[in-house]
Design an enzyme around this catalytic site. Sequence first.
Site, PDB file in Angstrom:
ATOM      1  N   ASP A  69      51.450  90.136  66.561  1.00 53.82           N
ATOM      2  CA  ASP A  69      50.420  90.323  67.118  1.00 53.82           C
ATOM      3  C   ASP A  69      50.505  91.682  67.927  1.00 53.82           C
ATOM      4  OD1 ASP A  69      47.721  89.611  67.296  1.00 53.82           O
ATOM      5  OD2 ASP A  69      48.330  88.280  69.435  1.00 53.82           O
ATOM      6  N   HIS A  70      49.044  92.521  67.847  1.00 52.23           N
ATOM      7  CA  HIS A  70      48.814  94.131  68.961  1.00 52.23           C
ATOM      8  C   HIS A  70      50.077  94.708  68.782  1.00 52.23           C
ATOM      9  CE1 HIS A  70      45.206  92.746  70.196  1.00 52.23           C
ATOM     10  NE2 HIS A  70      45.277  91.557  70.597  1.00 52.23           N
ATOM     11  N   GLY A  95      41.438  86.956  77.399  1.00 57.94           N
ATOM     12  CA  GLY A  95      41.892  86.367  79.010  1.00 57.94           C
ATOM     13  C   GLY A  95      40.179  85.854  79.162  1.00 57.94           C
ATOM     14  N   HIS A 152      39.427  88.214  68.098  1.00 59.56           N
ATOM     15  CA  HIS A 152      40.303  88.293  69.026  1.00 59.56           C
ATOM     16  C   HIS A 152      39.509  87.541  70.335  1.00 59.56           C
ATOM     17  CE1 HIS A 152      44.533  90.039  67.605  1.00 59.56           C
ATOM     18  NE2 HIS A 152      42.897  90.478  66.652  1.00 59.56           N
ATOM     19  N   THR A 202      45.103  82.707  76.041  1.00 55.91           N
ATOM     20  CA  THR A 202      44.488  81.873  77.232  1.00 55.91           C
ATOM     21  C   THR A 202      44.873  80.325  77.655  1.00 55.91           C
ATOM     22  OG1 THR A 202      43.573  84.607  77.627  1.00 55.91           O
ATOM     23  CG2 THR A 202      43.768  83.104  79.605  1.00 55.91           C
TER      24      THR A 202
HETATM   25  O1  G3H Z   1      45.961  88.510  70.295  1.00 54.56           O
HETATM   26  C1  G3H Z   1      45.948  87.210  71.318  1.00 54.56           C
HETATM   27  C2  G3H Z   1      44.493  86.945  71.674  1.00 54.56           C
HETATM   28  O2  G3H Z   1      43.355  87.867  71.098  1.00 54.56           O
HETATM   29  C3  G3H Z   1      44.282  85.875  72.508  1.00 54.56           C
HETATM   30  O3  G3H Z   1      43.268  86.642  73.990  1.00 54.56           O
HETATM   31  O4  G3H Z   1      44.316  84.867  75.521  1.00 54.56           O
HETATM   32  O5  G3H Z   1      41.342  86.040  75.243  1.00 54.56           O
HETATM   33  O6  G3H Z   1      42.671  84.135  73.767  1.00 54.56           O
HETATM   34  P1  G3H Z   1      42.283  85.186  74.986  1.00 54.56           P
HETATM   35 ZN    ZN Z   2      44.074  90.009  71.026  1.00 50.38          ZN
END
Ligand code: G3H
Ligand code: ZN
Length: 288
Positions: A80-81, A183, A212, A237
């Site tokens: 991821d990312h 988040g 996301h 999150t």
């Molecule tokens: O790549 C991970 C997600 O985009 C998580 O986002 O922490 O807002 O759920 P979030």
């Molecule tokens: Zn993300």
Amino acid sequence: MKTLKEFLMDARQNHWATGHFNACELDQMRAIVEACKDVGSPAIIGASEGERKHLGMIEAVVLRDALAQEYGIPVFLNADHTKNVDAAKQAIDAGFDSIHIDLSAESFEQNVMGTKEIVAYGLAKNPEINIEGELGYLAGESKIQHEKIEINPEDYTKPKEAARFVEQTGVDRLAIAVGNIHGISLDEPDLDIERIAAIRSTVPEHVALVLHAASGIPDDQIRQAIDAGISNIHINTDLRIAFVSELKKSLAEHLDEAAMYKLDASAIEAMKKVVKEKLTLFEAINRV
Ligand code: G3H
Ligand code: ZN
């Protein structure tokens, strides 16, 4: 067993979304897979650069295989990312099923160049690899935000650029910015559903759209986003909070306990509960 690409297409055509859940420990990976097994959903486990540094790249791949074997459901691992080409190549070499190459902070041209390089590199190593690119600016990080984050609609993904990006890079998935913030934000998110639909109509059918930063987005907006064309949704999150707040409670309630596996048992259950609730919301149940 269906490939990730086939699950994403099924989701697109039948108006549901696959859930992508982040993890940084074996216990969390198992919680995700157990929850997916219980409801009959494919498991997509995400590990960001920080999460996979903690977990270990080789360890993540071996644990994926062990969990898939033990639970008998498809388990896909996404890097991821991943913010640079070299880190993405390392994840491909390690055996990840999917790479999110996130060069969204770069210029459009540099984003295209790096993403295209990862598509070619990935396919040469594994013809079934699934590559996600990102376009538009997504603010925030996976935690509770105590300050207001201003989002500028200028940073949202533009439909015509999305079409060009997909054509020039050959990605399988596209992460878009449409009012989502990583988040839990102070203000309630307000997704631009019409923009999702517009991007969906300009991007070829075989490319999946990814939302996301879905923690904290109200359920009705998530459903509308799926109806408008989102077929993969990332949650981090909400899981982190469920796990850590339950762990803190357990530590405070059992001061004499020294066995970690006893102390974190309720945290694992809390995480499983969130995964199941999200999969139910995404209508991702009974899909394997
Ligand atoms: O790549 C991970 C997600 O985009 C998580 O986002 O922490 O807002 O759920 P979030
Ligand atoms: Zn993300």
